[in-house]
Design a protein around this motif. Sequence first.
Motif, PDB file in Angstrom:
ATOM      1  N   ALA A   1       0.836  -1.202   0.000  1.00 52.82           N
ATOM      2  CA  ALA A   1       0.000   0.000   0.000  1.00 52.82           C
ATOM      3  C   ALA A   1       0.872   1.255   0.000  1.00 52.82           C
ATOM      4  N   PRO A   2       0.684   2.164  -0.962  1.00 55.81           N
ATOM      5  CA  PRO A   2       1.532   3.352  -1.068  1.00 55.81           C
ATOM      6  C   PRO A   2       1.382   4.295   0.125  1.00 55.81           C
ATOM      7  N   LEU A   3       2.477   4.948   0.473  1.00 57.40           N
ATOM      8  CA  LEU A   3       2.504   5.839   1.621  1.00 57.40           C
ATOM      9  C   LEU A   3       1.495   6.974   1.485  1.00 57.40           C
ATOM     10  N   ALA A   4       1.395   7.570   0.297  1.00 58.15           N
ATOM     11  CA  ALA A   4       0.484   8.699   0.114  1.00 58.15           C
ATOM     12  C   ALA A   4      -0.969   8.278   0.353  1.00 58.15           C
ATOM     13  N   ASP A   5      -1.337   7.101  -0.102  1.00 56.29           N
ATOM     14  CA  ASP A   5      -2.705   6.607   0.094  1.00 56.29           C
ATOM     15  C   ASP A   5      -3.004   6.388   1.579  1.00 56.29           C
ATOM     16  N   ILE A   6      -2.089   5.759   2.289  1.00 50.25           N
ATOM     17  CA  ILE A   6      -2.315   5.467   3.698  1.00 50.25           C
ATOM     18  C   ILE A   6      -2.334   6.742   4.525  1.00 50.25           C
TER      19      ILE A   6
ATOM     20  N   TYR B   1       0.111 -12.615   2.902  1.00 50.17           N
ATOM     21  CA  TYR B   1      -0.826 -12.505   4.023  1.00 50.17           C
ATOM     22  C   TYR B   1      -1.304 -13.894   4.466  1.00 50.17           C
ATOM     23  N   ASN B   2      -1.555 -14.769   3.474  1.00 53.14           N
ATOM     24  CA  ASN B   2      -2.088 -16.097   3.750  1.00 53.14           C
ATOM     25  C   ASN B   2      -1.077 -16.932   4.538  1.00 53.14           C
ATOM     26  N   LEU B   3       0.165 -16.842   4.143  1.00 48.65           N
ATOM     27  CA  LEU B   3       1.209 -17.603   4.836  1.00 48.65           C
ATOM     28  C   LEU B   3       1.356 -17.136   6.267  1.00 48.65           C
ATOM     29  N   GLU B   4       1.319 -15.815   6.483  1.00 55.48           N
ATOM     30  CA  GLU B   4       1.455 -15.295   7.845  1.00 55.48           C
ATOM     31  C   GLU B   4       0.260 -15.686   8.708  1.00 55.48           C
ATOM     32  N   GLN B   5      -0.955 -15.513   8.156  1.00 53.06           N
ATOM     33  CA  GLN B   5      -2.154 -15.800   8.947  1.00 53.06           C
ATOM     34  C   GLN B   5      -2.345 -17.295   9.168  1.00 53.06           C
TER      35      GLN B   5
ATOM     36  N   LEU C   1      -2.392  -5.476  14.392  1.00 49.53           N
ATOM     37  CA  LEU C   1      -3.769  -5.214  13.974  1.00 49.53           C
ATOM     38  C   LEU C   1      -4.606  -4.616  15.102  1.00 49.53           C
ATOM     39  N   VAL C   2      -4.341  -5.020  16.338  1.00 50.11           N
ATOM     40  CA  VAL C   2      -5.134  -4.560  17.475  1.00 50.11           C
ATOM     41  C   VAL C   2      -4.610  -3.238  18.048  1.00 50.11           C
ATOM     42  N   ASP C   3      -3.328  -3.016  17.982  1.00 55.28           N
ATOM     43  CA  ASP C   3      -2.737  -1.831  18.601  1.00 55.28           C
ATOM     44  C   ASP C   3      -2.707  -0.623  17.673  1.00 55.28           C
ATOM     45  N   SER C   4      -2.562  -0.864  16.383  1.00 53.07           N
ATOM     46  CA  SER C   4      -2.374   0.235  15.439  1.00 53.07           C
ATOM     47  C   SER C   4      -3.464   0.247  14.375  1.00 53.07           C
ATOM     48  N   PRO C   5      -4.326   1.268  14.379  1.00 57.07           N
ATOM     49  CA  PRO C   5      -5.331   1.344  13.321  1.00 57.07           C
ATOM     50  C   PRO C   5      -4.714   1.521  11.938  1.00 57.07           C
ATOM     51  N   VAL C   6      -3.535   2.123  11.858  1.00 54.44           N
ATOM     52  CA  VAL C   6      -2.874   2.270  10.559  1.00 54.44           C
ATOM     53  C   VAL C   6      -2.402   0.912  10.048  1.00 54.44           C
ATOM     54  N   ALA C   7      -1.916   0.062  10.935  1.00 53.87           N
ATOM     55  CA  ALA C   7      -1.541  -1.289  10.525  1.00 53.87           C
ATOM     56  C   ALA C   7      -2.766  -2.047  10.031  1.00 53.87           C
ATOM     57  N   CYS C   8      -3.872  -1.938  10.762  1.00 55.92           N
ATOM     58  CA  CYS C   8      -5.114  -2.606  10.358  1.00 55.92           C
ATOM     59  C   CYS C   8      -5.593  -2.071   9.014  1.00 55.92           C
TER      60      CYS C   8
ATOM     61  N   TRP D   1      -3.152  -3.190   6.103  1.00 53.13           N
ATOM     62  CA  TRP D   1      -3.232  -4.637   5.865  1.00 53.13           C
ATOM     63  C   TRP D   1      -4.474  -4.978   5.048  1.00 53.13           C
ATOM     64  N   ILE D   2      -5.591  -4.323   5.360  1.00 51.37           N
ATOM     65  CA  ILE D   2      -6.845  -4.610   4.660  1.00 51.37           C
ATOM     66  C   ILE D   2      -6.965  -3.833   3.360  1.00 51.37           C
ATOM     67  N   TYR D   3      -6.565  -2.570   3.363  1.00 48.92           N
ATOM     68  CA  TYR D   3      -6.714  -1.732   2.165  1.00 48.92           C
ATOM     69  C   TYR D   3      -5.920  -2.289   0.985  1.00 48.92           C
ATOM     70  N   GLU D   4      -4.760  -2.858   1.265  1.00 48.04           N
ATOM     71  CA  GLU D   4      -3.975  -3.488   0.191  1.00 48.04           C
ATOM     72  C   GLU D   4      -4.818  -4.524  -0.553  1.00 48.04           C
ATOM     73  N   LYS D   5      -5.586  -5.328   0.194  1.00 45.77           N
ATOM     74  CA  LYS D   5      -6.412  -6.365  -0.438  1.00 45.77           C
ATOM     75  C   LYS D   5      -7.607  -5.758  -1.164  1.00 45.77           C
ATOM     76  N   LEU D   6      -8.205  -4.723  -0.591  1.00 45.45           N
ATOM     77  CA  LEU D   6      -9.329  -4.075  -1.265  1.00 45.45           C
ATOM     78  C   LEU D   6      -8.892  -3.538  -2.624  1.00 45.45           C
ATOM     79  N   HIS D   7      -7.680  -3.047  -2.707  1.00 44.79           N
ATOM     80  CA  HIS D   7      -7.161  -2.538  -3.985  1.00 44.79           C
ATOM     81  C   HIS D   7      -6.760  -3.674  -4.917  1.00 44.79           C
ATOM     82  N   ASP D   8      -5.934  -4.583  -4.427  1.00 49.34           N
ATOM     83  CA  ASP D   8      -5.337  -5.598  -5.303  1.00 49.34           C
ATOM     84  C   ASP D   8      -6.329  -6.662  -5.748  1.00 49.34           C
ATOM     85  N   TRP D   9      -7.348  -6.911  -4.962  1.00 48.01           N
ATOM     86  CA  TRP D   9      -8.247  -8.024  -5.250  1.00 48.01           C
ATOM     87  C   TRP D   9      -9.484  -7.617  -6.039  1.00 48.01           C
TER      88      TRP D   9
END
Length: 413
Positions: free
Chosen positions: A41-46, A248-252, A263-270, A273-281
């Motif tokens: 996920a690009p820095l500018a988007d996040i 992501y699949n291998l890690e999870q 994922l629980v401590d940082s809303p930016v991490a959450c 992690w999810i926005y990358e999939k919304l874009h790529d998928w």
Amino acid sequence: MANIRPYKISISESQIQDLKTRLSLSKFPDELDNAGWDMGAPLADIKRLTRHWESSYSWKTAEAELNSLPHFITDIQCDGFQPLAIHFVHIRSKVQNAIPLLWIHGWPGHFWEGVKIMKPLTEGDGVEHPAFDLVVPSLPNFAFSEGTKERGFALAQYAETLNKLMLKLGYNEYVTQGGDWGTHISRALAHLYPQTCKATHLSMDAANPPSFLANPVLTLQHMLTPYSKREREGQSRTEWFTKEGRGYNLEQSTKPQTLGYALVDSPVACLSWIYEKLHDWTDNYPWTDDEVCTWVSIYWFSVAGPAASTRIYYETHHTTRTPENPRAVPRDMLRAYSPGVKLGYSHFPMDLVVLPSTWVRTLGNVVFERDHEDGGHFAAWERPGELVKDLRDMFGKKGGAFGCVKGANGYSQ
């Protein structure tokens, strides 16, 4: 009905303020010159989405919109596990004896992913188009359903939970639709509960190639029939996902707990992690910032927390069928033929894995199949009109699954 209660989403102001405080304190990594989506996920988007989530986005506005749906909650207990409060949306059609349809989300989806197909499916006229009673649950560990505290809650338990939910609602026979984990859970339902789950419509391919020993006719068809445009182009999409998109699949599937701290401590991490999939998928879906923030907020504010949703990967990856666990559903079982349950497929070219039709026909009695010119992984969200039409055609008077649920076609008593 006993123990089924109306439910209202209500996130406290303290939870919202905690989110905004965390967003205001966010730290961002640097980024290489000319970095693109291939690196993540690009820095500018996040940064843009983080600012919007903190300062401009209104969860309470989104919450009011979500609460316009008929939400319910009920306790479901799987054998050997503690009971869980399961959240679901339930919309009954005005057409008598409409077809009970269980719509099953995946990861990183949730019940809101199905919102665009709810009204047209339940408002079928019962003459030209079949009508459906729609049940849209939050899977255990997702959104506003409780999460399990015990190990071993895998596909068999997700299927058991949903089957018991449908029975509790009075549906002794029903059909399903799903992609992602919705596909896998539908397959588990077909194997474990064919007496109640009468048909499944899937929007994600997951199958093995036909073999001469098990599928001699399909093997010959596969060898002799040229690939369609979708099947040819799907090879490159599948190769991309296999080589570049499965991290992501291998890690999870192996270390979900470690990922969970971020994922629980940082809303930016959450978010990232999810926005990358919304874009790529998706297939160039034009996500608005509000859509992304609502989508991710449902994970952030989920009852069990965003880390809980990743454990389905680990539990499924580590499932084996043993004498002590005879009803387990290992991954190879999902790709075995399921007799007695009718099967339909909608193929979207930008899904994660795009397989030849001869492969998916090894799974069961395929009575409906349609190739689409565009669309990606989140079919109900990206291409709701196409998905609604496919379901109407599969279960309508001329469809291969017509009449599969007794007395529940709306217009064919």
